[in-house]
Design a protein around this motif. Sequence first.
Motif, PDB file in Angstrom:
ATOM      1  N   ARG A 192       0.837  -1.194   0.000  1.00 41.50           N
ATOM      2  CA  ARG A 192       0.000   0.000   0.000  1.00 41.50           C
ATOM      3  C   ARG A 192       0.875   1.248   0.000  1.00 41.50           C
ATOM      4  NH1 ARG A 192      -5.364  -0.326   1.855  1.00 41.50           N
ATOM      5  NH2 ARG A 192      -5.305   1.961   1.596  1.00 41.50           N
ATOM      6  N   LEU A 193       0.725   2.059  -1.050  1.00 39.76           N
ATOM      7  CA  LEU A 193       1.505   3.287  -1.136  1.00 39.76           C
ATOM      8  C   LEU A 193       1.209   4.200   0.034  1.00 39.76           C
ATOM      9  CD1 LEU A 193       3.375   5.273  -2.606  1.00 39.76           C
ATOM     10  CD2 LEU A 193       1.407   5.952  -4.013  1.00 39.76           C
ATOM     11  N   ASP A 196       1.660   1.986   3.788  1.00 41.31           N
ATOM     12  CA  ASP A 196       2.994   1.430   4.009  1.00 41.31           C
ATOM     13  C   ASP A 196       4.107   2.430   3.698  1.00 41.31           C
ATOM     14  OD1 ASP A 196       2.555  -1.377   4.851  1.00 41.31           O
ATOM     15  OD2 ASP A 196       1.542  -1.547   2.930  1.00 41.31           O
ATOM     16  N   ALA A 197       4.258   2.766   2.433  1.00 40.61           N
ATOM     17  CA  ALA A 197       5.420   3.564   2.020  1.00 40.61           C
ATOM     18  C   ALA A 197       5.358   4.992   2.554  1.00 40.61           C
ATOM     19  CB  ALA A 197       5.538   3.560   0.505  1.00 40.61           C
ATOM     20  N   TRP A 209       7.509   1.185  -1.755  1.00 35.48           N
ATOM     21  CA  TRP A 209       6.224   0.681  -2.222  1.00 35.48           C
ATOM     22  C   TRP A 209       6.443  -0.542  -3.095  1.00 35.48           C
ATOM     23  CZ3 TRP A 209       3.031   3.016  -6.766  1.00 35.48           C
ATOM     24  CH2 TRP A 209       1.795   2.370  -6.837  1.00 35.48           C
ATOM     25  N   ASN A 211       4.801  -2.557  -5.590  1.00 38.12           N
ATOM     26  CA  ASN A 211       3.681  -2.464  -6.529  1.00 38.12           C
ATOM     27  C   ASN A 211       3.726  -3.661  -7.468  1.00 38.12           C
ATOM     28  OD1 ASN A 211       1.612  -1.716  -8.206  1.00 38.12           O
ATOM     29  ND2 ASN A 211       2.749  -0.090  -9.228  1.00 38.12           N
ATOM     30  N   PRO A 221       4.199   7.465  -7.161  1.00 38.48           N
ATOM     31  CA  PRO A 221       4.685   7.721  -5.797  1.00 38.48           C
ATOM     32  C   PRO A 221       5.427   9.035  -5.710  1.00 38.48           C
ATOM     33  CG  PRO A 221       6.063   6.089  -6.884  1.00 38.48           C
ATOM     34  CD  PRO A 221       4.907   6.343  -7.798  1.00 38.48           C
ATOM     35  N   GLN A 227       9.969   2.606  -5.437  1.00 40.49           N
ATOM     36  CA  GLN A 227       8.983   1.638  -5.923  1.00 40.49           C
ATOM     37  C   GLN A 227       9.699   0.433  -6.510  1.00 40.49           C
ATOM     38  OE1 GLN A 227       5.384   1.393  -9.292  1.00 40.49           O
ATOM     39  NE2 GLN A 227       6.505   3.280  -8.935  1.00 40.49           N
TER      40      GLN A 227
END
Length: 250
Positions: A192-193, A196-197, A209, A211, A221, A227
Motif C-alpha cells: 500500500r503506497l 505502508d510507504a 512501495w 507495486n 509515488p 517503488q
Amino acid sequence: MRSGHARTATNRAEIKAVCLDVDDTLVDFTRAARSALFALIGRDDMWPAWQRATDEFVARCVSGELDSTTMRELRTKAFFAEQLGIQLDDHTVTALEARRLTRMCAAWRLFPDVVPCLDWLRAAGLRIAAVTNASGGPQQHAKLADMGITRYFDAVLIAGELGAAKPDPRIFHAACQRLHVQPHQTVHIGDRLDLDAVGARDAGLHGVWLNRDTTDQHPTPPPDIHQIADLEDLPELLVWHYATVPTPRR
C-alpha cells in the motif's frame, strides 16, 4: 526493476533493519480472500464492497471496540444486510463466517519471491520485522507459522494487538523499538503506497512501495518513495541506494 530509484548510492543512511507488511506483500491474501467470498455468495463483483466493510470493522477492532471474532461476524452480518438485502441470524452468521475463514486460510500462499528475499535479508545480517494491519493476533501468528516463515522475524507487530494501525507512526516506532534500531536506520516495504510507504516515510523510516500490479493504472509515488515490482528487486535497492547495507555472508 521498475523505475523507482536510481542505480547510485545517493543515501548513506546505515540501514540495520527491514520491516515488511504481510498481506499482499508476503502472502497472496487478496486472491485467497476473494475466492473465499466468491464461494460464500457466488459473486465476484461484491469484492470492493466487502473491502470497504472490512476496513470499517477492522478499524473498530484495532481501536479496542471489538474483538477479532466479533468483528468478523458483525462485518459479515452487516455486509449481507446492506449489500445483499439478506438478514441473517447469529447462528447462520457464525456458520458462514467459519466456512469462509476456513476456505480462505486453506488458500493462503506465499509469493514466490518471499523466501529468497528473506534468506538474503537474514544473510545480510539485517533485523527483520513483520508489520501488519490485521486485527487478529492469533490468526496472523498462525499464518506466518503455516507459511513456514516465522523463523525469519525478530519481531511481529500486529495492529489488533498494538491498538494502532498503519499509517499511525506508533506501529512503525514500536517495530523499531523491538528491533533496537532508530527509524532512520529502518526500511519498511509494503503493497500500500499510502499506508505502508508514505506512512513509513512520515514516521521517519524509509518507505518502499511494493507495486505488484503490472498495469499502468496506479498512482505515481512521491519522489522520496522508492517503488519496486517484486521482492527480487529489494536487495538491489538496498545495496545501490543504501550503500552501507552489509554484504550477505556466504
